[in-house]
Design a protein around this motif. Structure first.
Motif, PDB file in Angstrom:
ATOM      1  N   ILE A   1       3.652  -6.715   1.520  1.00  0.00           N
ATOM      2  CA  ILE A   1       3.290  -5.416   1.394  1.00  0.00           C
ATOM      3  C   ILE A   1       4.166  -4.705   2.185  1.00  0.00           C
ATOM      4  O   ILE A   1       4.297  -4.995   3.541  1.00  0.00           O
ATOM      5  CB  ILE A   1       1.604  -5.094   1.867  1.00  0.00           C
ATOM      6  CG1 ILE A   1       0.681  -5.709   0.975  1.00  0.00           C
ATOM      7  CG2 ILE A   1       1.794  -3.369   1.893  1.00  0.00           C
ATOM      8  CD1 ILE A   1      -0.612  -5.532   1.437  1.00  0.00           C
ATOM      9  N   THR A   2       5.217  -3.951   1.614  1.00  0.00           N
ATOM     10  CA  THR A   2       6.197  -3.342   2.447  1.00  0.00           C
ATOM     11  C   THR A   2       6.120  -2.020   2.659  1.00  0.00           C
ATOM     12  O   THR A   2       6.591  -1.359   3.544  1.00  0.00           O
ATOM     13  CB  THR A   2       7.451  -3.360   1.722  1.00  0.00           C
ATOM     14  OG1 THR A   2       7.171  -2.552   0.334  1.00  0.00           O
ATOM     15  CG2 THR A   2       8.197  -4.704   1.407  1.00  0.00           C
ATOM     16  N   HIS A   3       4.977  -1.228   2.137  1.00  0.00           N
ATOM     17  CA  HIS A   3       4.484  -0.189   2.232  1.00  0.00           C
ATOM     18  C   HIS A   3       2.976   0.146   2.272  1.00  0.00           C
ATOM     19  O   HIS A   3       2.448  -0.323   1.486  1.00  0.00           O
ATOM     20  CB  HIS A   3       5.193   1.113   1.430  1.00  0.00           C
ATOM     21  CG  HIS A   3       6.410   1.190   1.083  1.00  0.00           C
ATOM     22  ND1 HIS A   3       7.360   0.141   0.773  1.00  0.00           N
ATOM     23  CD2 HIS A   3       7.426   2.063   1.596  1.00  0.00           C
ATOM     24  CE1 HIS A   3       8.438   0.460   0.585  1.00  0.00           C
ATOM     25  NE2 HIS A   3       8.499   1.624   1.488  1.00  0.00           N
ATOM     26  N   VAL A   4       2.692   0.991   3.557  1.00  0.00           N
ATOM     27  CA  VAL A   4       1.184   1.414   3.456  1.00  0.00           C
ATOM     28  C   VAL A   4       1.203   2.949   3.562  1.00  0.00           C
ATOM     29  O   VAL A   4       1.991   3.281   4.211  1.00  0.00           O
ATOM     30  CB  VAL A   4       0.545   0.746   4.916  1.00  0.00           C
ATOM     31  CG1 VAL A   4      -0.915   1.397   5.000  1.00  0.00           C
ATOM     32  CG2 VAL A   4       0.477  -0.522   4.571  1.00  0.00           C
ATOM     33  N   VAL A   5       0.389   3.380   2.668  1.00  0.00           N
ATOM     34  CA  VAL A   5       0.181   4.950   2.481  1.00  0.00           C
ATOM     35  C   VAL A   5      -1.324   5.135   2.947  1.00  0.00           C
ATOM     36  O   VAL A   5      -2.196   4.787   2.057  1.00  0.00           O
ATOM     37  CB  VAL A   5       0.591   5.430   1.293  1.00  0.00           C
ATOM     38  CG1 VAL A   5       0.462   7.001   1.388  1.00  0.00           C
ATOM     39  CG2 VAL A   5       1.993   4.843   1.086  1.00  0.00           C
ATOM     40  N   ASN A   6      -1.273   5.956   4.365  1.00  0.00           N
ATOM     41  CA  ASN A   6      -2.833   6.532   4.473  1.00  0.00           C
ATOM     42  C   ASN A   6      -2.967   8.014   3.501  1.00  0.00           C
ATOM     43  O   ASN A   6      -2.432   8.952   4.223  1.00  0.00           O
ATOM     44  CB  ASN A   6      -2.965   6.946   5.745  1.00  0.00           C
ATOM     45  CG  ASN A   6      -2.944   5.344   6.697  1.00  0.00           C
ATOM     46  OD1 ASN A   6      -3.410   4.646   6.208  1.00  0.00           O
ATOM     47  ND2 ASN A   6      -2.217   5.294   7.426  1.00  0.00           N
ATOM     48  N   PHE A   7      -3.551   7.889   2.543  1.00  0.00           N
ATOM     49  CA  PHE A   7      -3.584   8.900   1.475  1.00  0.00           C
ATOM     50  C   PHE A   7      -4.545   9.921   2.190  1.00  0.00           C
ATOM     51  O   PHE A   7      -4.286  10.960   2.168  1.00  0.00           O
ATOM     52  CB  PHE A   7      -4.038   8.712   0.416  1.00  0.00           C
ATOM     53  CG  PHE A   7      -4.266  10.017  -0.538  1.00  0.00           C
ATOM     54  CD1 PHE A   7      -3.011  10.304  -1.373  1.00  0.00           C
ATOM     55  CD2 PHE A   7      -5.258  10.497  -0.946  1.00  0.00           C
ATOM     56  CE1 PHE A   7      -2.894  11.429  -2.398  1.00  0.00           C
ATOM     57  CE2 PHE A   7      -5.327  11.496  -1.588  1.00  0.00           C
ATOM     58  CZ  PHE A   7      -4.134  12.103  -2.459  1.00  0.00           C
ATOM     59  N   ASP A   8      -5.578   9.412   2.793  1.00  0.00           N
ATOM     60  CA  ASP A   8      -6.396  10.043   3.963  1.00  0.00           C
ATOM     61  C   ASP A   8      -6.263   9.036   5.337  1.00  0.00           C
ATOM     62  O   ASP A   8      -6.361   8.173   5.023  1.00  0.00           O
ATOM     63  CB  ASP A   8      -7.826  10.138   3.473  1.00  0.00           C
ATOM     64  CG  ASP A   8      -8.347  10.528   2.148  1.00  0.00           C
ATOM     65  OD1 ASP A   8      -7.636  11.815   1.868  1.00  0.00           O
ATOM     66  OD2 ASP A   8      -8.710  10.071   1.018  1.00  0.00           O
ATOM     67  N   LEU A   9      -6.473  10.044   6.138  1.00  0.00           N
ATOM     68  CA  LEU A   9      -6.433   9.433   7.511  1.00  0.00           C
ATOM     69  C   LEU A   9      -7.881   8.508   7.572  1.00  0.00           C
ATOM     70  O   LEU A   9      -8.842   9.105   7.207  1.00  0.00           O
ATOM     71  CB  LEU A   9      -6.368  10.452   8.540  1.00  0.00           C
ATOM     72  CG  LEU A   9      -4.937  10.878   8.856  1.00  0.00           C
ATOM     73  CD1 LEU A   9      -5.197  11.805  10.113  1.00  0.00           C
ATOM     74  CD2 LEU A   9      -4.021  10.010   9.122  1.00  0.00           C
ATOM     75  N   PRO A  10      -7.848   7.575   8.450  1.00  0.00           N
ATOM     76  CA  PRO A  10      -8.956   6.901   8.619  1.00  0.00           C
ATOM     77  C   PRO A  10      -9.748   7.402   9.779  1.00  0.00           C
ATOM     78  O   PRO A  10      -9.254   8.321  10.437  1.00  0.00           O
ATOM     79  CB  PRO A  10      -8.368   5.443   9.166  1.00  0.00           C
ATOM     80  CG  PRO A  10      -7.164   5.598   9.701  1.00  0.00           C
ATOM     81  CD  PRO A  10      -6.444   6.885   9.018  1.00  0.00           C
ATOM     82  N   HIS A  11     -11.212   6.980   9.922  1.00  0.00           N
ATOM     83  CA  HIS A  11     -11.894   7.641  10.798  1.00  0.00           C
ATOM     84  C   HIS A  11     -11.561   7.282  12.076  1.00  0.00           C
ATOM     85  O   HIS A  11     -11.898   7.906  13.182  1.00  0.00           O
ATOM     86  CB  HIS A  11     -13.267   7.429  10.415  1.00  0.00           C
ATOM     87  CG  HIS A  11     -13.823   8.046   9.435  1.00  0.00           C
ATOM     88  ND1 HIS A  11     -13.968   9.504   9.535  1.00  0.00           N
ATOM     89  CD2 HIS A  11     -14.248   7.876   8.225  1.00  0.00           C
ATOM     90  CE1 HIS A  11     -14.090  10.208   8.232  1.00  0.00           C
ATOM     91  NE2 HIS A  11     -14.495   8.991   7.419  1.00  0.00           N
ATOM     92  N   THR A  12     -11.180   5.950  12.427  1.00  0.00           N
ATOM     93  CA  THR A  12     -10.960   5.333  13.752  1.00  0.00           C
ATOM     94  C   THR A  12      -9.395   5.155  14.057  1.00  0.00           C
ATOM     95  O   THR A  12      -8.839   4.718  13.020  1.00  0.00           O
ATOM     96  CB  THR A  12     -11.753   4.263  14.022  1.00  0.00           C
ATOM     97  OG1 THR A  12     -11.468   3.198  13.120  1.00  0.00           O
ATOM     98  CG2 THR A  12     -13.426   4.571  13.735  1.00  0.00           C
TER      99      THR A  12
END
Ligand code: AMP
Length: 380
Positions: free
Chosen positions: A316-327
């Motif tokens: 997996i070369t890219h991770v996108v946080n479309f929404d920020l996680p809670h923690t």
């Protein structure tokens, strides 16, 4: 010891089967930390919020203690487990989890919640269920009328203890705990540990083990992190722009299942091959999504945190946080999905103004700000 799989825990095959049938591939951190001590018979304080898998963290070992080779008490003498929860909705959800995980061993459940007729609840009690899931007010009513007996209870769970006390249920909880046999296991789960919860715990738990949703890890050094600030309504164009600019297998995280569906539709409409992974999808659909993502059939996978736990996809070369996680912990987990095995990766987060608290918590944990990029440039 770090538990990575359910099979490392002392669970009987029937329980493992039920877990697999629920589609849970690997324990969440709170499950990995709590199941062992509960099976060993320790009182326990679990510091965890909803969404961390905390229901499974107590339901799994309780089912094992009820139906495994060394049952905690004889079946049929009346309910052996009592779970107290602050709201009707939570009580129903907990009962559902017990039903799903306990079906193979015929663990039976009754729900005692306010706002419903007493009659059917009295009938359910007469059938001598193994597990009672109750809101404190309604259970106190049943005790007053003599329609429920807690004589056979061997395990008590106080779920969302902080919320129960906030809602003013302390007198009912105290009253209920006075009539439950002393010779029992007591488990207390709470998102926060204010002094009232500590007091409750000191009075009713014996040398409890304390576990948290997991210790925070540090992010992998090879991951480049960037942050885009955008209004909530502008997040989709920012994501599409990112997908257009960069090649590579991309894992996108959203806050809810509903948002995962919506984002997937937009990504598909923009011409990308996309799959979804969340709790409302069947086992077969999840497997198809993951296999397709692994094989390259889908370039983009849209997932919620909980559904993405335990998934292992290389490259997996890219991770996108479309929404920020809670923690901050979930943030580290998410971005750790890229840059596996020496490769480098890019983790982009798209943060709306209303997510500034989460952002602050993440940056506090990282010890540095996430480098900003102009969202306008990304969305153009
Ligand atoms: P909870 O924090 O107990 O409310 O659980 C949140 C959601 O996570 C529920 O939809 C559960 O079905 C799901 N869940 C719990 N444990 C796991 C697991 N080990 N793997 C995947 N999903 C899980």
């Amino acid at each position: 010891m770090l538990v990575r799989s359910f099979t490392e825990l002392a669970l009987t095959p029937a329980v493992l089967e039920a877990i697999a049938a629920a589609g849970w591939a690997a324990p969440t951190p709170i499950q990995a930390a709590a199941i062992g001590p509960i099976l060993e018979g320790h009182d326990l304080i679990g510091c965890a919020q909803t969404g961390t898998g905390k229901t499974g963290a107590f339901a799994i070992p309780i089912i094992e203690l009820l139906a495994g080779p060394r049952p905690i008490a004889r079946a049929g003498a009346g309910p052996r487990v009592l779970v107290l929860a602050p709201t009707r909705e939570l009580a129903l959800q907990i009962a559902e989890t017990f039903d799903a995980l306990g079906r193979t061993q015929r663990v039976t459940t009754a729900v005692l919640i306010g706002g419903e007729a007493m009659g059917p609840q009295v009938a359910a009690l007469a059938a001598r269920p193994d597990v009672l899931v109750a809101t404190p007010g309604r259970l106190a009513d049943h005790l007053e009328r003599g329609t429920a007996s807690l004589r056979a209870i061997r395990i008590v769970v106080l779920d969302e203890a902080d919320r129960m006390l906030d809602m003013g249920f302390a007198p009912q909880v105290e009253r209920i705990l006075r009539v439950v046999p002393i010779d029992r296991l007591t488990l207390c789960f709470s998102a926060t540990m204010p002094p009232e919860v500590e007091r409750l715990v000191r009075r009713h738990l014996v040398r409890p083990v304390r576990v948290e949703a997991g210790t925070l890890a540090r992010p992998v050094a090879k991951v480049t992190q960037v942050l885009y600030r955008a209004e909530a309504r502008d997040k989709t164009p920012v994501l599409l722009r990112l997908l257009g600019e960069e090649r590579g297998r991309t894992l996108v995280f959203t806050r809810t299942k509903h948002r995962a569906d919506r984002v997937a539709r937009a990504v598909q409409a923009a011409g990308h091959r996309v799959a979804r992974l969340h709790a409302d999808r069947s086992m077969a659909q999840r497997r198809e999504a993951l296999d397709g993502f692994r094989s390259g059939l889908y370039r983009v996978l849209i997932a919620t945190d909980i559904a993405a736990r335990g998934i292992d996809v290389p490259e997996i070369t890219h991770v996108v946080n479309f929404d920020l996680p809670h923690t901050a912990e979930d943030y580290i987990h998410r971005i750790g999905r890229t840059a596996r095995a020496e490769a480098s990766g890019l983790a982009s987060s798209i943060a709306a103004p209303e997510e500034s608290d989460q952002l602050r918590a993440i940056e506090r944990h990282l010890g540095h700000p996430v480098p900003r990029q102009a969202a306008a440039a990304a969305a153009r």
